[in-house]
Enzyme design. Structure first.
Site, PDB file in Angstrom:
ATOM      1  N   GLU B 308       0.830  -1.201   0.000  1.00 46.38           N
ATOM      2  CA  GLU B 308       0.000   0.000   0.000  1.00 46.38           C
ATOM      3  C   GLU B 308       0.867   1.255   0.000  1.00 46.38           C
ATOM      4  O   GLU B 308       0.533   2.248  -0.659  1.00 46.38           O
ATOM      5  CB  GLU B 308      -0.912  -0.038   1.240  1.00 46.38           C
ATOM      6  CG  GLU B 308      -2.210   0.696   1.057  1.00 46.38           C
ATOM      7  CD  GLU B 308      -3.232   0.335   2.140  1.00 46.38           C
ATOM      8  OE1 GLU B 308      -3.064  -0.701   2.819  1.00 46.38           O
ATOM      9  OE2 GLU B 308      -4.194   1.093   2.283  1.00 46.38           O
ATOM     10  N   GLU B 311       2.268   1.725  -3.388  1.00 47.18           N
ATOM     11  CA  GLU B 311       1.191   2.234  -4.244  1.00 47.18           C
ATOM     12  C   GLU B 311       1.017   3.737  -4.045  1.00 47.18           C
ATOM     13  O   GLU B 311       0.869   4.495  -5.014  1.00 47.18           O
ATOM     14  CB  GLU B 311      -0.104   1.493  -3.892  1.00 47.18           C
ATOM     15  CG  GLU B 311      -1.232   1.732  -4.872  1.00 47.18           C
ATOM     16  CD  GLU B 311      -2.526   1.075  -4.415  1.00 47.18           C
ATOM     17  OE1 GLU B 311      -2.519   0.349  -3.398  1.00 47.18           O
ATOM     18  OE2 GLU B 311      -3.555   1.306  -5.081  1.00 47.18           O
ATOM     19  N   CYS B 334      -8.236  -2.054   3.993  1.00 48.69           N
ATOM     20  CA  CYS B 334      -8.168  -3.290   4.772  1.00 48.69           C
ATOM     21  C   CYS B 334      -9.425  -3.561   5.577  1.00 48.69           C
ATOM     22  O   CYS B 334      -9.610  -4.650   6.092  1.00 48.69           O
ATOM     23  CB  CYS B 334      -6.940  -3.310   5.660  1.00 48.69           C
ATOM     24  SG  CYS B 334      -6.508  -1.718   6.306  1.00 48.69           S
ATOM     25  N   SER B 354      -7.022   1.959  -2.161  1.00 48.98           N
ATOM     26  CA  SER B 354      -5.812   1.190  -2.476  1.00 48.98           C
ATOM     27  C   SER B 354      -6.241  -0.144  -3.062  1.00 48.98           C
ATOM     28  O   SER B 354      -7.181  -0.775  -2.592  1.00 48.98           O
ATOM     29  CB  SER B 354      -5.013   0.964  -1.192  1.00 48.98           C
ATOM     30  OG  SER B 354      -4.104  -0.096  -1.396  1.00 48.98           O
ATOM     31  N   LYS B 393     -15.466  -9.692   7.375  1.00 52.09           N
ATOM     32  CA  LYS B 393     -14.426 -10.547   6.787  1.00 52.09           C
ATOM     33  C   LYS B 393     -15.031 -11.816   6.196  1.00 52.09           C
ATOM     34  O   LYS B 393     -14.450 -12.432   5.305  1.00 52.09           O
ATOM     35  CB  LYS B 393     -13.395 -10.908   7.858  1.00 52.09           C
ATOM     36  CG  LYS B 393     -12.515  -9.747   8.274  1.00 52.09           C
ATOM     37  CD  LYS B 393     -11.404  -9.485   7.275  1.00 52.09           C
ATOM     38  CE  LYS B 393     -10.619  -8.242   7.616  1.00 52.09           C
ATOM     39  NZ  LYS B 393      -9.802  -7.774   6.499  1.00 52.09           N
ATOM     40  N   GLU B 396     -16.028 -10.719   2.898  1.00 51.42           N
ATOM     41  CA  GLU B 396     -14.843 -10.437   2.087  1.00 51.42           C
ATOM     42  C   GLU B 396     -14.263 -11.720   1.483  1.00 51.42           C
ATOM     43  O   GLU B 396     -13.936 -11.772   0.299  1.00 51.42           O
ATOM     44  CB  GLU B 396     -13.783  -9.733   2.930  1.00 51.42           C
ATOM     45  CG  GLU B 396     -12.582  -9.270   2.109  1.00 51.42           C
ATOM     46  CD  GLU B 396     -11.472  -8.681   2.971  1.00 51.42           C
ATOM     47  OE1 GLU B 396     -11.317  -9.117   4.134  1.00 51.42           O
ATOM     48  OE2 GLU B 396     -10.763  -7.798   2.476  1.00 51.42           O
ATOM     49  N   GLU B 401     -13.908 -12.159  -6.418  1.00 50.91           N
ATOM     50  CA  GLU B 401     -12.574 -11.820  -6.922  1.00 50.91           C
ATOM     51  C   GLU B 401     -11.459 -12.370  -6.021  1.00 50.91           C
ATOM     52  O   GLU B 401     -10.291 -12.271  -6.356  1.00 50.91           O
ATOM     53  CB  GLU B 401     -12.428 -10.303  -7.096  1.00 50.91           C
ATOM     54  CG  GLU B 401     -12.675  -9.445  -5.877  1.00 50.91           C
ATOM     55  CD  GLU B 401     -14.132  -8.986  -5.739  1.00 50.91           C
ATOM     56  OE1 GLU B 401     -15.037  -9.693  -6.235  1.00 50.91           O
ATOM     57  OE2 GLU B 401     -14.355  -7.937  -5.110  1.00 50.91           O
ATOM     58  N   CYS B 565     -10.607  -2.133  14.443  1.00 48.87           N
ATOM     59  CA  CYS B 565     -10.880  -3.576  14.518  1.00 48.87           C
ATOM     60  C   CYS B 565     -11.145  -4.064  15.943  1.00 48.87           C
ATOM     61  O   CYS B 565     -11.902  -5.005  16.142  1.00 48.87           O
ATOM     62  CB  CYS B 565      -9.722  -4.356  13.934  1.00 48.87           C
ATOM     63  SG  CYS B 565      -9.342  -3.840  12.266  1.00 48.87           S
TER      64      CYS B 565
END
Lengths: 399, 638
Positions: B308, B311, B334, B354, B393, B396, B401, B565
């Site tokens: 990241e 990037e 994230c 990102s 999550k 996710e 993908e 989190c």
């Protein structure tokens, strides 16, 4: 009943549009407020809060923007007097709002009109337009510099609970019609967070008479604690149902004579949320201090089944509870289930007493007036008509 | 959390958010009240409930929650106030004048019992068959008030079908008591607005748009509603049975990665107070349960920082040197709740996200490629589990993908609560476990990856590396002990500027092929921001949309959950600001105790770029495995 047939000492007495406004504009806000305080006028919606006190609080509130809301969400079963006022005496209601606006310093007025009264909307709007033409609304009303006020009409959507002032405000703001926590009260934190007074149609309609003829004149009618007169919407078993203006303090028995009711067994005073008064108590008076009512009078004669009546009321509340607080949302369901148990003859007195106890919890623990008053008929009918209801025959009149 | 001046709050609750007065002088003094004949002086505007707490009197509550605005709907907290005809909800009554309060009169006790009884009468199911048994607020109240006989009956059939459509959140409305905490969480705290009460009277229930399944509405899966539900009406979609089956299958090689936040909170499930990190005890417990390998998600958190960060440098280089369009500010990606939030609410800004995957998904992709290769295991036999503080999550890892390895990269997302259940089921008392280390080859990770768990942590981790990359100085020389304090704490939105000055260092080897030197950054000021909770994210996004100060930022960290989190939707219940603070403290303390505290210094990270991702950060291989793309969902595509 036609308008010309209506007779009454206060509301139905003569009044010319704009007179009250002219009168108050010549005085200071404080003096007008004192007149109203002198009259001891209390809210006509049913709760009976002193109008002058409410307006004093809004007048004293420190805010640029204030609102006057006319509560025309006439939803109590058995009331139809506000409809008569709006239809036949709009000058009283709207002049009352203008006067209120002058006192509290509001620039905007809203009429929250019951959804079912949509057919009145056009004529009321036309009436407001004519008031604007006569400079009774708009900028610098009657050439009083800086006194700007206008009224808009907003439609309700058919929820009974929106007659409760904070639920009404919620509804106006576009939210679910649910009562708010109080405090804060609308007088400080009302519509859009601004100081707001919410008044019943009839309360506002009394104002032009009071400011024109004085508080003393108003107090000639009624009792010490319930001054003036009241509109009663009379329905049920009588020959002459309709809207009557009678002084506060009128005995129930006298009212029954006036409307030519015979063979009456019970009178429901205050609609579904009110109390059921049995024959033995017909000498009670209609007044805030005795049998209080927002105007609904439903008469039942000997042929009526009290349990059916009660069931009808409870079905109404189960449906009309807004559903936010526990006592009202579930409590009303339990009371209705109790009535069904009696119908089937499957009940114990122990459980019925438990339900009355639940009713008393609802009266004190519900969030708003709806749940606080919905057990009234349950408790009063079960207590006042226990011989008829617990007759071992499912409440069926001994048949 | 912070300001309540949003428009999506249910009106009935909006003006009634009673802020706790912090400074008596600013709000006009105090007021004396009498509670159960005991005098107490409280700041003006204190609720009756708070005043009772101060004088040591406990009042039962249900709809009330520290994180949420006032509702006053359950009515359990009613008390008697002298001179008032009706009882008053103590949670919703601000004291502004002297008053006499009684909290345990016959009327109050009867009302409380009746109310609990009414709730039980509509609450479907039996406690012994309920996963919240022993942790249910309704059950606790019934026990406390001796309501044990279903006075008003009990529903024998469920009223509503259980909505299992979502990968993350399961709704069983038959257990709902309509406290509306979930509604206030969704609309007010998170400003997502998926749940609201519909219908009225006894038909009132919490529903979604057009009563669609949760999977088909714009739920971001943050699970904050679960954390605040007092009963079992809301829960996470629990995959533990599938995980047991995999563990029990000798052919399967079952791997678990553990994130830092569950480790800082799982002790709460075993009776420890908040703020005890259980990292090493957990390693042992997981091995005993039967996981073949236990890896540390912090490793891929370190990797995330490198990817990241690179990037970001590339975007800045593109914008500042090549003068080409580059989507700035760059947003972190994230938090899967945040990702889905931006996909729904700000789909035009997806280029700013990102493209680096979250640490969970990076690990998933590496386990079934790099690790499987190295260990000589057929990736189709690997079952990859992720212990996360998060319900999103679960969604996710099910994104289509996320199959970079050729398989589902992460098979199951497991929450802290579900992990605790598995550990208990295996007969293990976690706090008694001996300590052990993570497994190789990903063994060691840095403290930078660890602090990802708290709001501001990703940014702090990134800055620790960026500072050293660009300035060629030690982070410790600029920030004491490499602790970047302005990025810590629970302010909803944090903002920081880091002037780069005129001295720059050498470009490190790892990215030397991407940027030749740092001269172009001389004199620049790095502007960064941090937001936690999607309501705060919304503030920043709206500011960016309007061209405000945040549109000039270079890098912004967003976390969907309040506190980051550590306050995730999979964490132990209850959650309060205090508990979240303690969990964060545990994480920062663990970070400070480590030798290795910067992602780029992690030897395993260096190793993986040498051995596997040989074309470096943001190279071809890493793009294939460690980067992803997003979907413009808008308001209508779930």
């Amino acid at each position: 009943m036609e308008k010309k047939e209506r007779k009454g000492a206060v509301l139905f007495s003569a009044y010319k549009r704009g007179d009250g406004i002219k009168k108050v504009l010549a005085k200071s806000r404080e003096d007008v407020l004192l007149d109203i305080r002198e009259s001891k006028l209390k809210g006509r919606g049913g709760a009976g809060f002193p109008t002058a006190t409410k307006w004093m609080m809004v007048a004293a509130a420190n805010s640029e923007t204030k609102y006057i809301i006319c509560n025309a969400d006439e939803g109590e079963p058995g009331t139809f007097k506000d409809r008569v006022l709006l239809l036949e005496y709009p000058e009283l209601v709207f002049d009352g709002m203008v006067i209120a606006a002058y006192i509290i310093g509001a620039k905007n007025g809203i009429v929250y009109l019951r959804g079912e009264y949509e057919y009145l909307k056009k004529s009321l709007e036309d009436y407001l337009e004519s008031m604007r033409k006569d400079n009774l609304l708009g900028q610098n009303i009657l050439s009083k510099k800086g006194f700007d006020f206008d009224i808009t009409i907003r439609m309700g959507s058919g929820a009974y609970v929106c007659g409760e002032e904070t639920a009404l405000i919620e509804s106006l703001e576009g939210s679910r019609g649910e009562a708010r926590n109080r405090p804060p009260f609308p007088v400080t934190t009302g519509y859009m967070g601004h100081p707001t007074t919410v008044n019943n149609v009839e309360t506002l309609a009394s104002i032009p008479h009071i400011v024109s003829k004085g508080g003393e004149w108003f107090k000639k009618n009624g009792t010490d604690k319930s001054t003036g007169s009241k509109l009663f919407s009379v329905s049920g078993d009588c020959r002459k149902p309709g809207v009557y203006e009678l002084p506060w303090g009128t005995k129930i028995s006298d009212l029954l004579k006036i409307v030519e009711a015979e063979d009456s067994k019970a009178v429901q005073v205050g609609g579904a949320s009110g109390f059921c008064i049995p024959k033995s108590q017909f000498n009670r008076t209609l007044a805030y201090e005795d049998a209080a009512t927002g105007g609904s009078i439903i008469i039942f004669n000997e042929s009526r089944n009290m349990l059916h009546i009660l069931k009808n009321f409870m079905e109404f509340f189960v449906e009309e509870s807004c559903g936010q607080c526990t006592p009202c949302r579930i409590g009303n369901v339990k009371l209705l289930e109790g009535i069904r148990m009696i119908e089937k003859g499957e009940y114990t007195f122990n459980y019925m007493n438990q339900l009355k106890d639940l009713g008393r919890t609802m009266q004190v623990a519900s969030k708003c007036g709806l749940g606080q008053s919905s057990p009234n008929s349950f408790i009063s009918i079960l207590e006042n008509f226990k011989d008829e209801i617990f007759n071992g025959n499912g409440g069926n009149n001994g048949k | 959390m912070e300001s309540k001046d949003n428009l999506r709050v249910p009106g009935s609750q909006k003006p009634l958010t009673i802020e706790k007065p912090s400074d008596l002088n600013t709000i006009g003094g105090t007021v004396s009240v009498e509670i159960n004949e005991k005098k107490i002086t409280v700041p003006l505007g204190t609720t009756i409930l708070e005043a009772c707490k101060m004088s040591g009197i406990s009042i039962p509550t249900l709809c009330n929650h520290e994180d949420l605005c006032v509702a006053g709907v359950c009515r359990i907290c009613v008390v008697e106030v002298e001179g008032m005809r009706t009882l008053q909800a103590s949670c919703a009554f601000p004291i502004t004048a002297p008053m006499k309060i009684r909290t345990s009169t016959p009327m109050v006790r009867k009302a409380r019992r009746n109310i609990i009884d009414l709730m039980l009468s509509e609450h479907y199911g039996e406690c012994y068959s309920c996963f919240r048994n022993g942790k249910c607020e309704l059950q606790a109240l019934a026990k406390e008030y001796g309501v044990d006989s279903y006075t008003y009956g009990h529903v024998s059939k469920p009223k509503y079908e259980i909505d299992k459509s979502s990968y993350s959140v399961i709704r069983d409305m038959s257990k709902c008591v309509l406290c509306k905490r979930c509604v206030r969480t969704c609309i007010d705290l998170q400003e997502v607005g998926v749940l609201e009460a519909v219908d009225r009277g006894d038909k009132t229930h919490i529903s979604t748009f057009l009563n669609k399944p949760l999977n088909d509405v714009i739920c971001i899966n943050c699970g904050q509603c679960i954390n605040r539900c007092p009963t079992a009406a809301l829960r996470a979609n629990d995959p533990s049975d599938e995980i047991w089956a995999a563990i029990d299958d000798p052919k399967k090689h079952v791997i678990i990665q553990t994130a830092p936040s569950p480790r800082a909170a799982i002790g709460e499930e075993f009776g420890l107070g908040a703020g005890h990190s259980m990292t090493r005890e957990l390693n042992t417990a997981l091995k005993r349960i039967g996981f073949d390998k236990v890896f540390d998600t912090n490793f891929t958190a370190d990797l995330t920082i490198i990817e990241e960060g690179t990037e970001l440098i590339l975007r800045l280089y593109k914008a500042l040197v090549k003068k080409e369009d580059a989507a700035l500010p760059q947003f972190t990606s994230c938090s899967p709740g945040w990702v889905k939030f931006i996909e729904h609410y700000y789909p035009d800004y997806l280029d700013n996200l990102s493209s680096a995957k979250s640490p969970q998904q990076m690990f998933g992709a590496l386990i079934k490629t790099f690790y499987a290769q190295k260990a000589g295991i057929d990736p189709s036999d690997v079952v990859s589990v992720a212990l996360m503080p998060c319900s999103a999550k679960k969604f996710e890892c099910n994104r289509p993908e996320m199959h970079a390895s050729g398989f589902k990269d992460v098979d199951y997302g497991l929450t802290t609560r579900e992990m605790a259940k598995m550990i208990r089921e295996a007969g293990i008392n976690l706090p008694e476990m001996p300590k052990s280390d993570f497994d190789d080859p990903f063994g060691e990770a840095s403290g930078a990856g660890l602090i990802f768990g708290a709001t501001g942590g990703v940014m702090e981790a990134a800055i620790r590396s960026v500072v050293e990359f660009v300035l060629g100085k030690k982070t410790e020389d600029i920030f004491e002990k490499a602790n970047i304090i302005p990025l810590r704490g629970f302010d909803g939105v944090k903002y920081m500027e880091i002037p780069i000055g005129n001295e720059v260092g050498e470009v490190p080897d790892i990215i030397k092929h991407l940027v030749p030197d740092w001269n172009w950054l001389k004199g620049a000021t790095l502007k960064i921001a941090v937001a936690h909770g999607t309501a705060n994210a919304k503030k920043i996004m709206d500011n960016i949309k309007a061209g405000g100060k945040f549109s000039e930022c270079h890098f912004i960290e967003f976390m969907a959950c309040p506190g980051g989190c550590i306050g995730g939707g999979g964490q132990p219940i209850p959650t309060t600001p205090e508990i979240r603070k303690l969990r964060a403290k545990a994480i920062y303390a663990e970070d400070e105790s480590l030798e290795l505290r910067k992602s780029h210094e992690n030897p395993n990270v260096v190793k993986i770029y040498n051995e596997f991702l040989t074309d470096g950060p943001c190279g071809h291989q890493s793009h294939k495995l460690l980067h992803t793309h997003y979907t413009k969902r808008g308001r209508y595509i779930a």
